[in-house]
Design an enzyme around this catalytic site. Structure first.
Site, PDB file in Angstrom:
ATOM      1  N   PRO A  11      77.962  32.236   0.033  1.00 22.07           N
ATOM      2  CA  PRO A  11      77.272  31.592   0.751  1.00 22.07           C
ATOM      3  C   PRO A  11      76.176  32.425   1.698  1.00 22.07           C
ATOM      4  O   PRO A  11      76.836  33.366   2.235  1.00 22.07           O
ATOM      5  CB  PRO A  11      78.223  30.791   1.744  1.00 22.07           C
ATOM      6  N   ASN A  12      74.966  31.837   1.976  1.00 25.22           N
ATOM      7  CA  ASN A  12      74.055  32.402   2.906  1.00 25.22           C
ATOM      8  C   ASN A  12      73.443  33.720   2.361  1.00 25.22           C
ATOM      9  O   ASN A  12      72.431  34.371   3.084  1.00 25.22           O
ATOM     10  CB  ASN A  12      74.747  32.745   4.237  1.00 25.22           C
ATOM     11  N   ARG A  19      68.203  37.211   6.938  1.00 22.70           N
ATOM     12  CA  ARG A  19      69.462  36.376   7.891  1.00 22.70           C
ATOM     13  C   ARG A  19      70.021  37.896   8.579  1.00 22.70           C
ATOM     14  O   ARG A  19      70.099  38.782   7.912  1.00 22.70           O
ATOM     15  CB  ARG A  19      70.354  36.045   6.975  1.00 22.70           C
ATOM     16  N   TYR A  24      72.325  43.084   7.765  1.00 26.99           N
ATOM     17  CA  TYR A  24      72.278  42.707   5.979  1.00 26.99           C
ATOM     18  C   TYR A  24      71.180  43.583   5.804  1.00 26.99           C
ATOM     19  O   TYR A  24      70.776  43.275   4.390  1.00 26.99           O
ATOM     20  CB  TYR A  24      72.631  41.239   5.808  1.00 26.99           C
ATOM     21  N   ASN A  74      80.269  39.339  -3.990  1.00 23.99           N
ATOM     22  CA  ASN A  74      80.185  39.462  -2.521  1.00 23.99           C
ATOM     23  C   ASN A  74      80.419  37.789  -2.183  1.00 23.99           C
ATOM     24  O   ASN A  74      79.411  36.836  -2.293  1.00 23.99           O
ATOM     25  CB  ASN A  74      78.527  39.764  -2.134  1.00 23.99           C
ATOM     26  N   ALA A  77      81.367  34.438   3.631  1.00 26.63           N
ATOM     27  CA  ALA A  77      82.382  33.994   4.570  1.00 26.63           C
ATOM     28  C   ALA A  77      83.679  33.447   3.834  1.00 26.63           C
ATOM     29  O   ALA A  77      84.727  33.459   4.217  1.00 26.63           O
ATOM     30  CB  ALA A  77      81.805  32.974   5.518  1.00 26.63           C
ATOM     31  N   GLU A  98      85.069  43.553  -4.983  1.00 23.85           N
ATOM     32  CA  GLU A  98      84.386  42.796  -3.821  1.00 23.85           C
ATOM     33  C   GLU A  98      83.473  43.602  -2.977  1.00 23.85           C
ATOM     34  O   GLU A  98      83.984  44.714  -2.615  1.00 23.85           O
ATOM     35  CB  GLU A  98      85.716  42.315  -2.731  1.00 23.85           C
ATOM     36  N   HIS A 100      80.737  43.939   0.196  1.00 24.94           N
ATOM     37  CA  HIS A 100      80.353  43.317   1.655  1.00 24.94           C
ATOM     38  C   HIS A 100      79.134  44.452   1.908  1.00 24.94           C
ATOM     39  O   HIS A 100      79.559  45.577   2.163  1.00 24.94           O
ATOM     40  CB  HIS A 100      81.478  43.286   2.560  1.00 24.94           C
ATOM     41  N   ARG A 107      83.744  44.469  12.665  1.00 20.89           N
ATOM     42  CA  ARG A 107      83.249  43.329  13.015  1.00 20.89           C
ATOM     43  C   ARG A 107      84.261  42.415  13.627  1.00 20.89           C
ATOM     44  O   ARG A 107      85.401  42.871  14.013  1.00 20.89           O
ATOM     45  CB  ARG A 107      82.457  42.428  11.962  1.00 20.89           C
TER      46      ARG A 107
END
Ligand code: DQA
Length: 143
Positions: A11-12, A19, A24, A74, A77, A98, A100, A107
């Site tokens: 998502p996103n 964004r 990012y 990736n 969330a 995985e 990111h 964060r």
């Protein structure tokens, strides 16, 4: 035999480039795809992005059924929320890395936990979009 790697984004991540660019970066998902295809001309790369958990699960199953060699994922969330994605990764006998873009450990604390990391081969976090390239390299070493 030609190997296929699936680059899966959750998502996103379709909004990459616009964004929160300070976190990012300014490269779009389409540009990332072009870069990775250029970086790995001898590997068949398949790209898929979805904002929907079930579609990501379907794509993981499909990758396994269609003989994909490995997955760069990736999960956005969903990393921090999804038992269903964890079960899907566990259910397929494929190496999943995985990735990111941001350093999730630098964060908010809710990003420090990953449901998926224990069932993935490994995790890359905080190396920007370079993480995708590194993940593909590692998977290719395993062929
Ligand atoms: C992300 C980190 C996640 O915490 C966040 O929800 C994202 C992007 C990253 O690439 O840094 O959507 O996966």
């Amino acid at each position: 035999m030609e190997h296929t790697i699936l680059v899966l984004n959750g998502p996103n991540l379709n909004l990459l480039g616009t964004r929160e660019p300070e976190k990012y970066g300014q490269i779009t998902l389409e540009e990332l795809e072009v870069d990775l295809r250029r970086d790995f001309p001898h590997i068949q790369l398949s790209f898929y992005q979805s904002n929907h958990e079930g579609e990501l699960i379907d794509r993981l199953h499909q990758a396994y059924e269609s003989g994909v060699s490995g997955i760069v994922f990736n999960p956005g969330a969903y990393t921090h929320t999804s038992v269903a994605l964890r079960d899907a990764i566990k259910a397929i006998d494929l190496p999943v890395v995985e990735v990111h873009i941001s350093n999730v450990y630098a964060r908010e604390s809710f990003r420090h936990f990953s449901y998926l990391a224990p069932v993935c081969a490994g995790q890359i976090s905080g190396l920007g979009i370079g993480g995708y390239n590194l993940a593909i390299r590692w998977l290719a070493m395993e062929f």
